[in-house]
Scaffold this active site. Structure first.
Site, PDB file in Angstrom:
ATOM      1  N   TYR A   7      14.614  -0.568  -4.507  1.00 40.03           N
ATOM      2  CA  TYR A   7      15.856  -0.826  -4.481  1.00 40.03           C
ATOM      3  C   TYR A   7      16.389  -2.021  -2.450  1.00 40.03           C
ATOM      4  CZ  TYR A   7      15.009   3.333  -2.947  1.00 40.03           C
ATOM      5  OH  TYR A   7      14.686   4.461  -1.811  1.00 40.03           O
ATOM      6  N   GLY A   8      15.801  -1.517  -2.565  1.00 45.57           N
ATOM      7  CA  GLY A   8      15.579  -1.517  -0.330  1.00 45.57           C
ATOM      8  C   GLY A   8      14.245  -2.195   0.016  1.00 45.57           C
ATOM      9  N   THR A   9      13.289  -2.274   1.329  1.00 43.32           N
ATOM     10  CA  THR A   9      12.251  -3.975   1.622  1.00 43.32           C
ATOM     11  C   THR A   9      11.815  -4.086   1.894  1.00 43.32           C
ATOM     12  OG1 THR A   9      11.010  -1.742   3.118  1.00 43.32           O
ATOM     13  CG2 THR A   9      13.272  -2.477   4.294  1.00 43.32           C
ATOM     14  N   LEU A  10      11.012  -4.177   0.186  1.00 47.52           N
ATOM     15  CA  LEU A  10      10.155  -4.281  -0.831  1.00 47.52           C
ATOM     16  C   LEU A  10      10.665  -5.434  -1.438  1.00 47.52           C
ATOM     17  CD1 LEU A  10       8.000  -0.993  -1.971  1.00 47.52           C
ATOM     18  CD2 LEU A  10       7.365  -2.838  -0.222  1.00 47.52           C
ATOM     19  N   GLU A  85       5.868   4.729   0.739  1.00 50.25           N
ATOM     20  CA  GLU A  85       7.077   5.410   0.729  1.00 50.25           C
ATOM     21  C   GLU A  85       6.219   7.343   0.643  1.00 50.25           C
ATOM     22  OE1 GLU A  85       9.245   4.401   0.964  1.00 50.25           O
ATOM     23  OE2 GLU A  85       9.031   2.850  -0.727  1.00 50.25           O
TER      24      GLU A  85
END
Length: 160
Positions: A7-10, A85
């Site tokens: 859902y983010g920076t990946l 993570e």
């Protein structure tokens, strides 16, 4: 191969996507499509470093169905994501239901548990794009040092 919801920076076109791109190149992951959490979660952006967090507070009043990317990943790639993570000490990898291509799939997702209470006061987002937060990681776009990471983890967990 196991499914992971990102859902983010990946995600594609985000600062950490190079890790996923390398996995695509090595065939350690396969892009499955755009999905949405079946359960509502608060997706917030940390005001200190502009890092997105999916908070482990399902169906909180501010929570939304969050949009993200679903990948099938190898055990090797899953281990690499766990290390990135900091599972289980920072994020917790947990199975959640995600709607993908008209069907509900169970996927892994990295949730922030035991977070600062004031994070629930932040505006919740349906989707994250780092372009909306130009100061990602203080504008450095570089990985922090281990000491900086530990300070940040303590801050996000509310133990600093």
């Amino acid at each position: 191969m196991q499914r992971v919801f990102l859902y983010g920076t990946l995600k594609k076109d985000q600062p950490n996507h190079a890790r996923m791109a390398a996995g695509l190149q090595s065939e350690d992951c396969v892009f499955e499509g755009i999905g949405e959490t079946q359960t509502r979660y608060p997706l917030i952006v940390d005001p200190l470093f502009n890092i997105p967090f999916l908070l482990g507070a399902p169906n909180h009043p501010k929570a939304l169905n969050v949009e993200g990317e679903v990948y099938s990943v190898s055990e090797k790639m899953l281990k690499n994501l766990d290390e990135l993570e900091r599972h289980p000490t920072f994020y917790t990898r947990q199975e959640i239901p995600v709607r993908l291509n008209g069907r509900t799939q169970v996927t892994w997702c990295y949730l922030l548990q035991n977070f600062r209470e004031d994070f629930l006061q932040r505006p919740a987002l349906r989707t994250y794009d780092s372009k909306d937060y130009p100061e990602f990681l203080g504008g450095s776009h570089k990985p922090p040092t281990e000491e900086e990471r530990q300070k940040f983890i303590a801050y996000a967990k509310g133990t600093a």
